[in-house]
Design a protein around this motif. Sequence first.
Motif, short mmCIF file in Angstrom:
data_model
loop_
_atom_site.label_atom_id
_atom_site.label_comp_id
_atom_site.label_asym_id
_atom_site.label_seq_id
_atom_site.Cartn_x
_atom_site.Cartn_y
_atom_site.Cartn_z
N MET A 128 67.96 49.41 49.63
CA MET A 128 67.54 50.58 50.95
C MET A 128 68.06 51.78 51.27
O MET A 128 69.35 51.39 50.21
CB MET A 128 67.52 50.10 51.65
CG MET A 128 67.14 48.96 53.21
SD MET A 128 65.34 49.61 52.94
CE MET A 128 64.26 47.98 52.84
N ARG A 139 62.96 48.52 59.59
CA ARG A 139 61.46 48.47 60.00
C ARG A 139 61.05 47.60 58.83
O ARG A 139 60.12 47.04 58.98
CB ARG A 139 61.32 50.19 59.53
CG ARG A 139 60.67 50.04 57.89
CD ARG A 139 60.16 51.69 57.78
NE ARG A 139 60.13 51.80 56.55
CZ ARG A 139 59.97 53.23 55.98
NH1 ARG A 139 59.04 54.01 56.83
NH2 ARG A 139 59.21 53.39 54.29
N SER A 157 74.53 53.34 48.13
CA SER A 157 75.98 53.51 47.82
C SER A 157 77.09 54.86 48.79
O SER A 157 77.88 54.09 48.54
CB SER A 157 76.77 53.57 46.44
OG SER A 157 75.89 54.48 45.60
N SER A 207 63.66 55.55 44.83
CA SER A 207 63.26 56.24 43.84
C SER A 207 62.07 55.37 43.57
O SER A 207 62.04 54.73 43.05
CB SER A 207 64.14 56.94 43.15
OG SER A 207 65.05 56.23 43.27
N LEU A 229 58.21 53.90 47.64
CA LEU A 229 58.72 54.61 46.37
C LEU A 229 59.09 56.30 47.27
O LEU A 229 58.51 56.80 47.44
CB LEU A 229 58.73 54.98 45.21
CG LEU A 229 58.55 53.03 44.43
CD1 LEU A 229 57.63 52.82 43.23
CD2 LEU A 229 59.97 52.72 44.88
N GLU A 359 58.96 64.74 42.63
CA GLU A 359 59.34 65.09 44.21
C GLU A 359 60.60 65.81 44.63
O GLU A 359 61.40 65.79 43.49
CB GLU A 359 59.82 63.66 44.57
CG GLU A 359 60.39 63.18 45.61
CD GLU A 359 60.51 62.26 46.44
OE1 GLU A 359 61.58 61.20 45.78
OE2 GLU A 359 60.67 61.27 47.09
#
Length: 454
Positions: A128, A139, A157, A207, A229, A359
């Motif tokens: 996650m 979720r 992390s 990502s 993603l 992005e």
Amino acid sequence: MSMTAINPATGETLHEYTLHDSDTVQNILQSAEKTAAHWRQQSIAQRAELLRSVAKQLKTQKAQLARLITQEMGKLIGESEGEIDKCAWVCEYYADQAEDFLSDQPLDSDASRSLVAWQPLGTVLAVMPWNFPFWQVFRCAAPALMAGNTVLLKHASNVPGCALQIEQVFRDAGCPSGLFSTLMISARDVADVIAAPQVHAVSLTGSEAAGRSVAASAGQQLKKCVLELGGSDPFVVLDDADLDAAVKGALTSRFLNSGQSCIAAKRFIVIDAVADEFVQRFNTAIASLKPGDPLDSNTGFAPMAREDLRAELHKQLSASIDQGATRITGGEPLEGKGWFYAPTLLDHVKPGMPAFDEETFGPLAAVVRANDEEQALQLANQTRYGLGGSVWTGNDQRGEAFARRMQCGCAFVNGMVKSDPRLPFGGIKDSGYGRELSLLGIHEFVNAKTLWIK
Ligand code: NAP
């Protein structure tokens, strides 16, 4: 080996956490497997009761959990509180709906009785991200647990405190050991966990690069995989749009969580006839965003979560300007403590620029001008991503027709793209595959078993 939590609003170290060694990881894997064998035998009503108890813990501990989110990844305290509420909602939603979602589905065939039964797979690994450090986990976990699986979490992390606290919430709710466990491991250890015989499926939110790596490991091991993603969602403003509503939606959609949302509007594709007016009003709205301490409920704009992410955003912005985009406001890191980046508006962004092609995971709104509706659609779809998209128009039918032609997993008309336990969530193209939430989300991590009885 350790993980360090750093407060993005100040740059100060909060806490250092030790990573699990391989023996501890093995023990956690075995405990998840053992509990899975027992948990799958529980009735849906028993599982639902436990999920309701988790929701209750979230509500009871809301203030403390929200504070932890804000301290570790920087979002505004009000947004963190809303995130905890939403986690409680998704637990209650699946507790309420599970009897319906998981009931046998009778089928016509040559048997005297045939049906599909929805049975758990075993243990699901959830990898996650940090941007909604509780919501992303819940979720994924709520439907997986409700379906009778156990869950292992490998969290980002930079939010180790959240990772451990989520496990604690399950413990406080009375969940058996091994039902939900946090693995304190680094990204490079994920492939080994996917390969472990105790793990049956993996869900990654993150990502594109992480998606490719996790999908490759899951493919190698022939294990089920769901990928949520990145995105470069279009926000299309047609010439008959209510500009007040569109600007309000644009401001929230792009600048919530300091722009660090997969479904944030990223490319504002505006028909020429209303583009000047939209840019001027959007710029005025952006000026109202005042950075400050995210723990103060009066603050309106949060820092970015990590220094490297801020540097990456600035690189994308600078390259876009070098290629001809116009800076209307912002466009620089803010001086002082923490990783604040000025709320930024770019105009005349075009394909080929990073602000269009990549992005942008931060407070950068890119306006792209289109001659007409057809060109707006073509620009909206001219991306390798396909997560969400929205269209703004005074005509619902026109909006629906446009939304149906958008290449994405969820298209909204006159509303910003958002997640909701009742609605399927996920993408196409490089935004990943599979769905979370709703009926579709709980059917991702089950064996749809056919029963044929003569
Ligand atoms: P990220 O760097 O990909 O990290 C996500 C998770 O994957 C982290 O736990 C990370 O661990 C782990 N990871 C990274 N590289 C990996 C690898 N090669 N193998 C296995 N695991 C790996 O993403 P992020 O910066 O946390 O989150 C931002 C990204 O997530 C954005 O692209 C955003 O759009 C996307 N996102 C998508 C959705 C959606 O629903 N589609 C929702 C939210 C966010 P470490 O932290 O230890 O590296």
